[in-house]
Design a protein around this motif. Structure first.
Motif, PDB file in Angstrom:
ATOM      1  N   LEU A   1       0.825  -1.213   0.000  1.00  0.00           N
ATOM      2  CA  LEU A   1       0.000   0.000   0.000  1.00  0.00           C
ATOM      3  C   LEU A   1       0.860   1.264   0.000  1.00  0.00           C
ATOM      4  O   LEU A   1       0.545   2.236  -0.698  1.00  0.00           O
ATOM      5  CB  LEU A   1      -0.939   0.002   1.207  1.00  0.00           C
ATOM      6  CG  LEU A   1      -2.007  -1.093   1.238  1.00  0.00           C
ATOM      7  CD1 LEU A   1      -2.764  -1.052   2.548  1.00  0.00           C
ATOM      8  CD2 LEU A   1      -2.955  -0.942   0.058  1.00  0.00           C
ATOM      9  N   GLN A   2       1.952   1.242   0.768  1.00  0.00           N
ATOM     10  CA  GLN A   2       2.848   2.393   0.789  1.00  0.00           C
ATOM     11  C   GLN A   2       3.524   2.584  -0.569  1.00  0.00           C
ATOM     12  O   GLN A   2       3.692   3.704  -1.032  1.00  0.00           O
ATOM     13  CB  GLN A   2       3.909   2.225   1.878  1.00  0.00           C
ATOM     14  CG  GLN A   2       3.364   2.342   3.281  1.00  0.00           C
ATOM     15  CD  GLN A   2       4.405   1.969   4.328  1.00  0.00           C
ATOM     16  OE1 GLN A   2       5.275   1.134   4.086  1.00  0.00           O
ATOM     17  NE2 GLN A   2       4.300   2.595   5.499  1.00  0.00           N
ATOM     18  N   LYS A   3       3.904   1.478  -1.203  1.00  0.00           N
ATOM     19  CA  LYS A   3       4.509   1.564  -2.536  1.00  0.00           C
ATOM     20  C   LYS A   3       3.514   2.137  -3.547  1.00  0.00           C
ATOM     21  O   LYS A   3       3.865   2.985  -4.368  1.00  0.00           O
ATOM     22  CB  LYS A   3       4.978   0.187  -3.007  1.00  0.00           C
ATOM     23  CG  LYS A   3       6.186  -0.339  -2.286  1.00  0.00           C
ATOM     24  CD  LYS A   3       6.534  -1.716  -2.837  1.00  0.00           C
ATOM     25  CE  LYS A   3       7.600  -2.397  -2.063  1.00  0.00           C
ATOM     26  NZ  LYS A   3       7.911  -3.733  -2.584  1.00  0.00           N
ATOM     27  N   GLU A   4       2.270   1.666  -3.494  1.00  0.00           N
ATOM     28  CA  GLU A   4       1.245   2.155  -4.421  1.00  0.00           C
ATOM     29  C   GLU A   4       0.963   3.632  -4.190  1.00  0.00           C
ATOM     30  O   GLU A   4       0.741   4.380  -5.141  1.00  0.00           O
ATOM     31  CB  GLU A   4      -0.036   1.337  -4.274  1.00  0.00           C
ATOM     32  CG  GLU A   4       0.076  -0.067  -4.821  1.00  0.00           C
ATOM     33  CD  GLU A   4      -1.145  -0.916  -4.515  1.00  0.00           C
ATOM     34  OE1 GLU A   4      -2.144  -0.389  -3.977  1.00  0.00           O
ATOM     35  OE2 GLU A   4      -1.093  -2.120  -4.830  1.00  0.00           O
ATOM     36  N   ALA A   5       0.979   4.070  -2.934  1.00  0.00           N
ATOM     37  CA  ALA A   5       0.743   5.482  -2.622  1.00  0.00           C
ATOM     38  C   ALA A   5       1.847   6.363  -3.200  1.00  0.00           C
ATOM     39  O   ALA A   5       1.604   7.505  -3.593  1.00  0.00           O
ATOM     40  CB  ALA A   5       0.645   5.686  -1.116  1.00  0.00           C
ATOM     41  N   GLN A   6       3.064   5.825  -3.276  1.00  0.00           N
ATOM     42  CA  GLN A   6       4.185   6.562  -3.861  1.00  0.00           C
ATOM     43  C   GLN A   6       4.226   6.417  -5.379  1.00  0.00           C
ATOM     44  O   GLN A   6       5.023   7.063  -6.037  1.00  0.00           O
ATOM     45  CB  GLN A   6       5.513   6.059  -3.283  1.00  0.00           C
ATOM     46  CG  GLN A   6       5.689   6.324  -1.820  1.00  0.00           C
ATOM     47  CD  GLN A   6       6.964   5.676  -1.285  1.00  0.00           C
ATOM     48  OE1 GLN A   6       7.624   4.902  -1.973  1.00  0.00           O
ATOM     49  NE2 GLN A   6       7.288   5.994  -0.042  1.00  0.00           N
ATOM     50  N   GLY A   7       3.387   5.558  -5.922  1.00  0.00           N
ATOM     51  CA  GLY A   7       3.371   5.316  -7.365  1.00  0.00           C
ATOM     52  C   GLY A   7       4.511   4.429  -7.825  1.00  0.00           C
ATOM     53  O   GLY A   7       4.956   4.516  -8.959  1.00  0.00           O
ATOM     54  N   LYS A   8       5.010   3.568  -6.933  1.00  0.00           N
ATOM     55  CA  LYS A   8       6.134   2.691  -7.260  1.00  0.00           C
ATOM     56  C   LYS A   8       5.696   1.239  -7.118  1.00  0.00           C
ATOM     57  O   LYS A   8       4.732   0.927  -6.442  1.00  0.00           O
ATOM     58  CB  LYS A   8       7.306   2.966  -6.319  1.00  0.00           C
ATOM     59  CG  LYS A   8       7.849   4.371  -6.445  1.00  0.00           C
ATOM     60  CD  LYS A   8       8.972   4.602  -5.480  1.00  0.00           C
ATOM     61  CE  LYS A   8       9.487   6.037  -5.597  1.00  0.00           C
ATOM     62  NZ  LYS A   8      10.542   6.295  -4.626  1.00  0.00           N
ATOM     63  N   SER A   9       6.436   0.351  -7.770  1.00  0.00           N
ATOM     64  CA  SER A   9       6.193  -1.083  -7.630  1.00  0.00           C
ATOM     65  C   SER A   9       7.538  -1.805  -7.662  1.00  0.00           C
ATOM     66  O   SER A   9       8.548  -1.233  -8.061  1.00  0.00           O
ATOM     67  CB  SER A   9       5.299  -1.596  -8.757  1.00  0.00           C
ATOM     68  OG  SER A   9       5.954  -1.434  -9.989  1.00  0.00           O
ATOM     69  N   GLY A  10       7.546  -3.056  -7.243  1.00  0.00           N
ATOM     70  CA  GLY A  10       8.778  -3.833  -7.230  1.00  0.00           C
ATOM     71  C   GLY A  10       9.687  -3.429  -6.090  1.00  0.00           C
ATOM     72  O   GLY A  10       9.242  -3.116  -4.997  1.00  0.00           O
ATOM     73  N   PHE A  11      10.999  -3.409  -6.377  1.00  0.00           N
ATOM     74  CA  PHE A  11      11.975  -3.071  -5.348  1.00  0.00           C
ATOM     75  C   PHE A  11      11.982  -1.567  -5.109  1.00  0.00           C
ATOM     76  O   PHE A  11      12.177  -0.778  -6.016  1.00  0.00           O
ATOM     77  CB  PHE A  11      13.372  -3.535  -5.756  1.00  0.00           C
ATOM     78  CG  PHE A  11      14.443  -3.095  -4.800  1.00  0.00           C
ATOM     79  CD1 PHE A  11      14.562  -3.707  -3.565  1.00  0.00           C
ATOM     80  CD2 PHE A  11      15.305  -2.068  -5.133  1.00  0.00           C
ATOM     81  CE1 PHE A  11      15.542  -3.305  -2.674  1.00  0.00           C
ATOM     82  CE2 PHE A  11      16.281  -1.656  -4.247  1.00  0.00           C
ATOM     83  CZ  PHE A  11      16.404  -2.279  -3.013  1.00  0.00           C
TER      84      PHE A  11
END
Length: 179
Positions: free
Chosen positions: A118-128
């Protein structure tokens, strides 16, 4: 202080004494254990066979340098050792108590925060996604990779591999002082 390990493949001329297979990273070679300060400069370096766990390698590295911790006064704040999720702080504290019972009055282990999906998605990032506090140790590992001799393990003994790692960091620190 931040600690991490890195598995490195052996070349054909590396001796049988320095070979081990790391199932986690599927690497036949050695592991380089590195402890750095907040600027990325090394405190301690140590090489082991790759089949040794990260925890066991860390215990070996800290045991070899236990005099550093013995010389620290008790009345100063504890040294926080930041670890990634490949380490087990409870196991480490129990094993280090056997080596030096007062060590927990001088150090404490802390697992670095791992971003959730969820934190990655909020930042617009995926993967590592690198963890802010851990990028320093990863940068130090990449500084080592810039030394061509350290891309693979060419050394016949683990002590020689550790010495090469130390030489790489000496060269790096001299370059920093010169500029």
């Amino acid at each position: 202080m931040m600690i991490d390990s890195q598995a490195v493949k052996n070349t054909c001329n590396a001796s049988i004494e320095s070979k081990g297979y790391c199932f986690y990273k599927s690497t036949n070679g050695i592991k380089r254990h590195l402890a750095v300060d907040t600027l990325g400069f090394p405190f301690f370096t140590h090489c082991t066979k790759a089949n040794l766990s990260d925890d066991a390698g860390l215990i070996e590295m800290l045991s070899k340098n236990i005099d550093y911790f013995k010389s620290k006064p008790v009345n100063v704040p504890k040294i926080t050792i930041l670890l990634d999720h490949g380490y087990h702080p409870e196991y480490l504290t129990n094993e280090l108590k056997k080596v030096y019972p007062q060590i927990l009055s001088k150090i404490k282990f802390e697992l670095s925060e791992k971003p959730s999906k969820l934190q990655k998605e909020a930042q617009g990032k995926s993967g590592f996604v690198p963890v802010k506090a851990r990028w320093v140790i990863e940068r130090s590992n990449s500084w080592m990779e810039r030394c061509k001799i350290l891309i693979k393990n060419f050394e016949r003994t683990l002590d020689n591999a550790t010495a090469k790692m130390n030489l790489c960091f000496i060269r790096l620190m001299i370059k920093r002082l010169a500029s």
